[in-house]
Scaffold this motif. Sequence first.
Motif, PDB file in Angstrom:
ATOM      1  N   THR A 193      38.457  12.935  66.539  1.00 30.46           N
ATOM      2  CA  THR A 193      38.162  13.565  67.778  1.00 30.46           C
ATOM      3  C   THR A 193      37.864  12.184  68.592  1.00 30.46           C
ATOM      4  OG1 THR A 193      37.097  15.628  67.064  1.00 30.46           O
ATOM      5  CG2 THR A 193      36.150  14.815  69.220  1.00 30.46           C
ATOM      6  N   ASN A 194      36.974  11.407  67.978  1.00 31.55           N
ATOM      7  CA  ASN A 194      36.641  10.080  68.509  1.00 31.55           C
ATOM      8  C   ASN A 194      37.981   9.092  68.928  1.00 31.55           C
ATOM      9  OD1 ASN A 194      33.663  10.483  68.480  1.00 31.55           O
ATOM     10  ND2 ASN A 194      33.624   9.516  66.434  1.00 31.55           N
ATOM     11  N   LEU A 229      29.551  18.531  69.473  1.00 36.77           N
ATOM     12  CA  LEU A 229      30.504  19.003  68.931  1.00 36.77           C
ATOM     13  C   LEU A 229      30.273  20.348  68.465  1.00 36.77           C
ATOM     14  CD1 LEU A 229      32.423  16.027  67.450  1.00 36.77           C
ATOM     15  CD2 LEU A 229      33.152  17.236  69.544  1.00 36.77           C
ATOM     16  N   SER A 245      39.980  11.513  71.613  1.00 40.21           N
ATOM     17  CA  SER A 245      39.048  12.102  72.816  1.00 40.21           C
ATOM     18  C   SER A 245      39.350  13.625  73.237  1.00 40.21           C
ATOM     19  CB  SER A 245      39.265  11.087  74.177  1.00 40.21           C
ATOM     20  OG  SER A 245      38.625   9.820  73.857  1.00 40.21           O
ATOM     21  N   ILE A 263      38.225  16.689  72.269  1.00 43.98           N
ATOM     22  CA  ILE A 263      36.809  17.482  71.516  1.00 43.98           C
ATOM     23  C   ILE A 263      37.198  18.949  71.408  1.00 43.98           C
ATOM     24  CG2 ILE A 263      35.424  15.697  72.015  1.00 43.98           C
ATOM     25  CD1 ILE A 263      34.157  17.713  73.934  1.00 43.98           C
ATOM     26  N   GLN A 264      37.892  19.449  72.291  1.00 46.83           N
ATOM     27  CA  GLN A 264      37.967  21.010  72.364  1.00 46.83           C
ATOM     28  C   GLN A 264      38.484  21.719  71.038  1.00 46.83           C
ATOM     29  OE1 GLN A 264      36.324  22.721  74.784  1.00 46.83           O
ATOM     30  NE2 GLN A 264      36.769  24.337  73.279  1.00 46.83           N
ATOM     31  N   ILE A 321      35.931  21.887  68.501  1.00 48.40           N
ATOM     32  CA  ILE A 321      34.794  22.888  68.736  1.00 48.40           C
ATOM     33  C   ILE A 321      35.348  24.215  68.627  1.00 48.40           C
ATOM     34  CG2 ILE A 321      33.610  24.044  70.832  1.00 48.40           C
ATOM     35  CD1 ILE A 321      33.354  21.233  72.071  1.00 48.40           C
ATOM     36  N   LEU A 379      35.672  14.390  62.915  1.00 48.09           N
ATOM     37  CA  LEU A 379      35.024  13.520  64.027  1.00 48.09           C
ATOM     38  C   LEU A 379      35.748  12.394  64.059  1.00 48.09           C
ATOM     39  CD1 LEU A 379      32.371  13.238  65.537  1.00 48.09           C
ATOM     40  CD2 LEU A 379      31.313  12.240  63.497  1.00 48.09           C
ATOM     41  N   ALA A 416      26.987  14.426  68.851  1.00 51.21           N
ATOM     42  CA  ALA A 416      28.207  14.150  69.480  1.00 51.21           C
ATOM     43  C   ALA A 416      28.579  15.435  70.457  1.00 51.21           C
ATOM     44  CB  ALA A 416      29.241  13.968  68.473  1.00 51.21           C
TER      45      ALA A 416
END
Length: 182
Positions: free
Chosen positions: A108-109, A60, A112, A114-115, A118, A105, A58
């Motif tokens: 995040t999905n 990530l 949207s 993702i930062q 991370i 996860l 992904a």
Amino acid sequence: MGYAVFFALLLLITLLASYIKIESNRKKIIEAKRKLFHERTTHVNLCLKAKLNELLDAKLIRPKYISRIQAIVNNFFVVQTYTEENLQRLEDTTRLLINTLSNELIKTNQTSFIQPLIDNMERFVAELPQQGIHYNREFYINTLPMLIALLESKNNTQPIDNNKNDFHITSDTTLSHDVSVV
């Protein structure tokens, strides 16, 4: 007299055969326990590896972080004994880590964004010990749960209804306000 010696010898042979059989069974049981212990440790390792590969797919997590996170499982028994209690602690800790990563996860999905994940992963990996000797009981009981909590993203953005001038204050803001007052 010959019969007594014969029966005594027969009894000794029977006792020796029984002892050898019992000892053999005991060794088999110990080996089976050792094998089951190893299988459980391998299962924990594979579950974490699968979750990390999912995060890698992904995009990530960076590939270089996988070995650092995998070290949590790999170094567990470096300074700890092979006991059922320690294995259970490893399973519980790894389950907590995998569940946290799965939840993040999913978040995040859904969002949207993702930062944040991370950034949290980078902070998490940066806090992990560099040497295997530091993966001790203290680390797994006290430090690692706090590090896993670092992975959880905070939902600071809550929907605001423009019609009502009703602002929602997150618990983080309230906490920081309470701390500044004290």
